[in-house]
Design a protein around this motif. Structure first.
Motif, PDB file in Angstrom:
ATOM      1  N   TYR A  51      36.382 -15.565  25.384  1.00 50.98           N
ATOM      2  CA  TYR A  51      37.066 -16.818  25.069  1.00 50.98           C
ATOM      3  C   TYR A  51      38.577 -16.696  25.166  1.00 50.98           C
ATOM      4  O   TYR A  51      39.251 -17.623  25.618  1.00 50.98           O
ATOM      5  CB  TYR A  51      36.664 -17.324  23.685  1.00 50.98           C
ATOM      6  N   ALA A  52      39.115 -15.572  24.746  1.00 45.73           N
ATOM      7  CA  ALA A  52      40.563 -15.378  24.794  1.00 45.73           C
ATOM      8  C   ALA A  52      41.081 -15.490  26.229  1.00 45.73           C
ATOM      9  O   ALA A  52      42.202 -15.940  26.458  1.00 45.73           O
ATOM     10  CB  ALA A  52      40.938 -14.023  24.201  1.00 45.73           C
ATOM     11  N   LYS A  53      40.283 -15.114  27.181  1.00 50.84           N
ATOM     12  CA  LYS A  53      40.662 -15.185  28.593  1.00 50.84           C
ATOM     13  C   LYS A  53      40.298 -16.538  29.210  1.00 50.84           C
ATOM     14  O   LYS A  53      41.076 -17.124  29.954  1.00 50.84           O
ATOM     15  CB  LYS A  53      39.953 -14.061  29.356  1.00 50.84           C
ATOM     16  N   GLU A  54      39.107 -17.044  28.900  1.00 51.68           N
ATOM     17  CA  GLU A  54      38.592 -18.244  29.562  1.00 51.68           C
ATOM     18  C   GLU A  54      39.214 -19.549  29.078  1.00 51.68           C
ATOM     19  O   GLU A  54      39.391 -20.471  29.864  1.00 51.68           O
ATOM     20  CB  GLU A  54      37.077 -18.309  29.419  1.00 51.68           C
ATOM     21  N   ILE A  55      39.530 -19.663  27.789  1.00 51.96           N
ATOM     22  CA  ILE A  55      40.080 -20.927  27.283  1.00 51.96           C
ATOM     23  C   ILE A  55      41.435 -21.256  27.916  1.00 51.96           C
ATOM     24  O   ILE A  55      41.613 -22.371  28.418  1.00 51.96           O
ATOM     25  CB  ILE A  55      40.134 -20.936  25.737  1.00 51.96           C
ATOM     26  N   PRO A  56      42.400 -20.330  27.944  1.00 47.57           N
ATOM     27  CA  PRO A  56      43.671 -20.667  28.607  1.00 47.57           C
ATOM     28  C   PRO A  56      43.478 -21.006  30.090  1.00 47.57           C
ATOM     29  O   PRO A  56      44.131 -21.908  30.620  1.00 47.57           O
ATOM     30  CB  PRO A  56      44.517 -19.403  28.442  1.00 47.57           C
TER      31      PRO A  56
END
Length: 121
Positions: free
Chosen positions: A91-96
């Motif tokens: 999520y830390a990579k995919e959300i932005p």
């Protein structure tokens, strides 16, 4: 930012779900149905659907059936239709990344509306 097939940033629209002319699940269900060796009318009765719903989905006239249609057909063929674990999401990579793609998508839509407004004048 990569360009979509329509000439502008469209990657946000294809993040999780990609089809050209119809939901690919229609083909999955048609293949399952063909292995059952029953008539479309019989599948419809078992699923609690109209015959035209089944025929239109398998024939390509219905491009985006409802989830309930898939669930009913799966149940009629002795299958369970639902979510299956596929992979872990960072999520830390995919959300932005998704936010940037959505921002580019909105900008492309804004530019398209501006072009259409200029053409209609």
């Amino acid at each position: 930012m990569s360009k979509g097939t329509n000439g502008h940033g469209g990657s946000w629209l294809r993040r999780s779900y990609n089809f050209i002319d119809k939901d690919p699940e229609c083909d999955v269900f048609r293949t399952l149905y063909q292995k059952q060796r029953i008539k479309e009318a019989d599948l419809a009765v078992l699923a609690g659907l109209s015959v035209s719903t089944v025929k239109n989905m398998f024939g390509g006239q219905t491009r985006r059936p409802q989830h309930a249609t898939f669930a009913k057909m799966a149940g009629a063929m002795g299958k369970k239709y639902g979510l299956v674990d596929d992979h872990d999401v960072d999520y830390a990579k995919e959300i932005p990344k998704a936010r940037e793609e959505f921002k580019a998508h909105k900008e492309a839509l804004r530019k398209k509306r501006e072009r259409e407004a200029r053409r209609s004048k």
